[in-house]
Enzyme design. Structure first.
Site, PDB file in Angstrom:
ATOM      1  N   ARG A  22       0.905  -1.187  -0.194  1.00 62.37           N
ATOM      2  CA  ARG A  22      -0.143  -0.092   0.421  1.00 62.37           C
ATOM      3  C   ARG A  22       0.652   1.222  -0.177  1.00 62.37           C
ATOM      4  O   ARG A  22       0.086   2.714   0.554  1.00 62.37           O
ATOM      5  CB  ARG A  22      -0.833  -0.020   1.089  1.00 62.37           C
ATOM      6  N   LYS A  23       2.234   1.052  -0.445  1.00 59.45           N
ATOM      7  CA  LYS A  23       3.172   2.120   0.183  1.00 59.45           C
ATOM      8  C   LYS A  23       3.333   2.601  -1.455  1.00 59.45           C
ATOM      9  O   LYS A  23       4.033   2.913  -2.439  1.00 59.45           O
ATOM     10  CB  LYS A  23       4.540   1.705   0.498  1.00 59.45           C
ATOM     11  N   THR A  24       2.115   3.364  -1.838  1.00 51.67           N
ATOM     12  CA  THR A  24       2.132   4.361  -3.030  1.00 51.67           C
ATOM     13  C   THR A  24       1.491   5.563  -3.125  1.00 51.67           C
ATOM     14  O   THR A  24       1.799   6.385  -2.002  1.00 51.67           O
ATOM     15  CB  THR A  24       0.616   3.714  -3.644  1.00 51.67           C
TER      16      THR A  24
END
Length: 301
Positions: free
Chosen positions: A226-228
């Site tokens: 989810r590190k977008t």
């Protein structure tokens, strides 16, 4: 570090209209900066929707994105409802609230500010027609063509875009893979936003493809996190699919993923799992599975 694999090519404009060079204009003539004749005015018939931030809990694999059941903010997905477009064979990841059309509109508004493209308005005749060619400036995996389509159609529905390449293609530097034709002003307004999406997605797809190539012959799979970039989660995860990777979880809504902070807050691993199981059994959530990731070996049980 990822590098952009595609940059703007030179756009060659031609017109039968006689244009008077600025130096020869009468001193009494002026260039009037009227309210921006931008994508907002060019697409008066376009849908204008409020950005939905409500997180709906649903199982991704059970989500139906057919045209008949699409919410208003999912209508941009209709291109994949009856098969994929030839140049965009990879369908976007499912998400119950993400509106790519709204993200594109925000990007254009961010670029336009209050006045719009003052350089284009002051230098390019309004009735000038043009053509621009997409040219790869480095080797890589092509991605983001469908997003570019959306950008151009949002700016000016009359623009014509044709692609000779497709998402997932491994292309070489110097490859021409697309052409856009139409109003020169519209092309100049849209090109940078379209290229920003394509460059980012192509860079992610290229990096993902390099990793998946190394995994050939093994049972390993390349997943993402989810590190977008905020606001760009769907394009980022879409690019991973195009590069040969797999989506893990799209957000907080489609999987219970117990991590170290959850374990600490729950009072241990066992209570965390028990609470999650009870909650899932007594709720309407239709999630696929429960995952646990621990970053320390000695959590209290």
């Amino acid at each position: 570090m990822l590098r952009c694999t595609h940059q703007r090519s030179c756009a060659h404009f031609s017109s039968s209209r006689s244009v008077v060079p600025p130096a020869r204009r009468s001193r009494t003539s002026r260039i009037h900066h009227q309210p921006y004749r931008s994508w907002k005015q060019l697409t008066a018939c376009a849908r204008r929707k409020s950005f939905c931030t409500t997180c709906t809990v649903a199982a991704v694999e059970e989500r139906d994105f057919s045209t008949s059941s699409m919410d208003e903010n999912q209508m941009w997905r209709q291109r994949w409802s009856n098969g994929s477009p030839p140049h965009a064979p990879f369908a976007p990841p499912p998400h119950p609230t993400y509106d790519l059309a709204e993200v594109v509109q925000f990007a254009l508004a961010e670029d336009a500010g209050e006045l719009g493209d003052v350089t284009t308005l002051s230098t390019v005749p309004e009735d000038l027609e043009g053509q621009a060619t997409f040219l790869a400036k480095a080797d890589g995996v092509l991605a983001g063509l469908a997003v570019a389509d959306l950008v151009f159609s949002t700016v000016d529905p009359c623009l014509s875009v044709s692609w000779s390449g497709k998402d997932g293609d491994h292309i070489k530097s110097g490859t021409k893979f697309g052409v856009v034709k139409g109003s020169a002003r519209s092309i100049l307004v849209a090109e940078r936003i379209a290229l920003n999406f394509m460059q980012r997605m192509s860079g992610i797809a290229t990096a993902t493809a390099a990793m998946t190539d190394r995994m050939q012959g093994t049972s390993a799979r390349i997943l993402e996190t989810r590190k977008t970039a905020p606001g760009l989660r769907l394009p980022d995860k879409w690019a991973v699919l195009i590069g040969g990777g797999k989506n893990h979880r799209i957000g907080l809504f489609d999987m219970v993923m117990i991590k170290d902070n959850h374990v600490t807050s729950a009072g241990g691993v066992v209570p965390a799992i028990q609470h999650a199981q009870v909650c899932l059994l007594n709720s309407c959530w239709r999630l696929g599975s429960i995952f646990m990731t621990l970053h320390a070996p000695s959590w209290p049980l």
